[in-house]
Design an enzyme around this catalytic site. Sequence first.
Site, short mmCIF file in Angstrom:
data_model
loop_
_atom_site.label_atom_id
_atom_site.label_comp_id
_atom_site.label_asym_id
_atom_site.label_seq_id
_atom_site.Cartn_x
_atom_site.Cartn_y
_atom_site.Cartn_z
N ASP A 12 0.85 -1.19 0.00
CA ASP A 12 0.00 0.00 0.00
C ASP A 12 0.89 1.25 0.00
O ASP A 12 1.88 1.31 0.72
CB ASP A 12 -0.91 -0.02 1.24
CG ASP A 12 -2.11 0.89 1.10
OD1 ASP A 12 -3.24 0.39 1.08
OD2 ASP A 12 -1.91 2.13 1.00
N ASN A 45 -12.93 -3.45 3.26
CA ASN A 45 -13.92 -2.40 3.43
C ASN A 45 -14.97 -2.57 2.34
O ASN A 45 -14.64 -2.75 1.17
CB ASN A 45 -13.25 -1.03 3.35
CG ASN A 45 -12.28 -0.81 4.49
OD1 ASN A 45 -12.53 -1.24 5.61
ND2 ASN A 45 -11.16 -0.14 4.21
N GLY A 63 -15.41 2.85 4.56
CA GLY A 63 -14.05 3.28 4.25
C GLY A 63 -13.52 2.83 2.91
O GLY A 63 -12.35 3.05 2.60
N GLN A 64 -14.37 2.20 2.09
CA GLN A 64 -13.90 1.76 0.77
C GLN A 64 -13.75 2.97 -0.15
O GLN A 64 -14.70 3.76 -0.30
CB GLN A 64 -14.85 0.74 0.15
CG GLN A 64 -14.31 0.15 -1.15
CD GLN A 64 -15.22 -0.93 -1.76
OE1 GLN A 64 -16.31 -1.19 -1.26
NE2 GLN A 64 -14.74 -1.53 -2.83
N HIS A 108 -10.47 -5.64 -2.66
CA HIS A 108 -9.10 -5.78 -2.14
C HIS A 108 -9.16 -6.10 -0.66
O HIS A 108 -10.03 -5.63 0.06
CB HIS A 108 -8.27 -4.52 -2.37
CG HIS A 108 -8.93 -3.26 -1.87
ND1 HIS A 108 -9.92 -2.61 -2.58
CD2 HIS A 108 -8.75 -2.55 -0.73
CE1 HIS A 108 -10.32 -1.55 -1.90
NE2 HIS A 108 -9.63 -1.49 -0.77
N HIS A 126 -6.95 -5.69 2.72
CA HIS A 126 -5.80 -5.11 3.40
C HIS A 126 -5.18 -6.18 4.30
O HIS A 126 -5.90 -6.90 5.02
CB HIS A 126 -6.22 -3.95 4.30
CG HIS A 126 -6.79 -2.77 3.59
ND1 HIS A 126 -6.05 -1.65 3.31
CD2 HIS A 126 -8.03 -2.52 3.11
CE1 HIS A 126 -6.82 -0.75 2.70
NE2 HIS A 126 -8.03 -1.27 2.57
P1 5GP Z 1 -9.88 1.24 0.71
O1 5GP Z 1 -9.95 2.58 1.40
O2 5GP Z 1 -10.64 1.28 -0.61
O3 5GP Z 1 -10.25 0.07 1.57
O4 5GP Z 1 -8.36 0.99 0.39
C1 5GP Z 1 -7.72 1.46 -0.75
C2 5GP Z 1 -6.24 1.40 -0.46
O5 5GP Z 1 -5.55 1.50 -1.68
C3 5GP Z 1 -5.74 2.54 0.43
O6 5GP Z 1 -5.09 2.00 1.57
C4 5GP Z 1 -4.79 3.30 -0.47
O7 5GP Z 1 -3.66 3.80 0.23
C5 5GP Z 1 -4.39 2.27 -1.50
N1 5GP Z 1 -4.09 2.79 -2.81
C6 5GP Z 1 -4.83 3.68 -3.52
N2 5GP Z 1 -4.25 3.93 -4.70
C7 5GP Z 1 -3.12 3.16 -4.74
C8 5GP Z 1 -2.11 2.99 -5.73
O8 5GP Z 1 -2.11 3.57 -6.82
N3 5GP Z 1 -1.09 2.12 -5.43
C9 5GP Z 1 -1.05 1.45 -4.23
N4 5GP Z 1 -0.02 0.62 -4.05
N5 5GP Z 1 -1.99 1.59 -3.28
C10 5GP Z 1 -3.01 2.45 -3.54
#
Ligand code: 5GP
Length: 113
Positions: free
Chosen positions: A31, A86, A92-93, A99, A101
């Site tokens: 991340d 999420n 929080g998505q 995906h 985490h």
């Molecule tokens: P969410 O908030 O949707 O559960 O998690 C999305 C995650 O993707 C976040 O932790 C964010 O930091 C990560 N993320 C978003 N864009 C990118 C990217 O371009 N590359 C990487 N490696 N992580 C990303």
Amino acid sequence: MAGDCIFCKISKGEIPAKKLYEDDELVAFWDTAPQAPIHFLVIPKKHLSGPAGTTAADDQLIGKVLRKGAELAAANGAADCRLVMNNGPEAGQTVFHLHMHVLGGRPMTWPPG
Ligand code: 5GP
Ligand code: ZN
């Protein structure tokens, strides 16, 4: 794939990511905004919008996401880890490609914020 999906682009290698695992079905990558010393994401290459966007046809694939996440955590020194999906904006998505985490390397608290 969804045309503007950033995680589809990562899975196809169209935009860079620091990958720690890849096979024909999954990719795992670090991340860019880590919330713990170990923080990577495991995604299916198949575009699914999130947990609520899956069907019974995806059950085996999602089980593999879970198993691989735990395996990769242990291989990276974080056998004890937090596995999080999420589901929806209020939860929080922010990226609408399923995906998981994987967070570790520090004590975790409960409940999450
Ligand atoms: P969410 O908030 O949707 O559960 O998690 C999305 C995650 O993707 C976040 O932790 C964010 O930091 C990560 N993320 C978003 N864009 C990118 C990217 O371009 N590359 C990487 N490696 N992580 C990303
Ligand atoms: Zn996607």
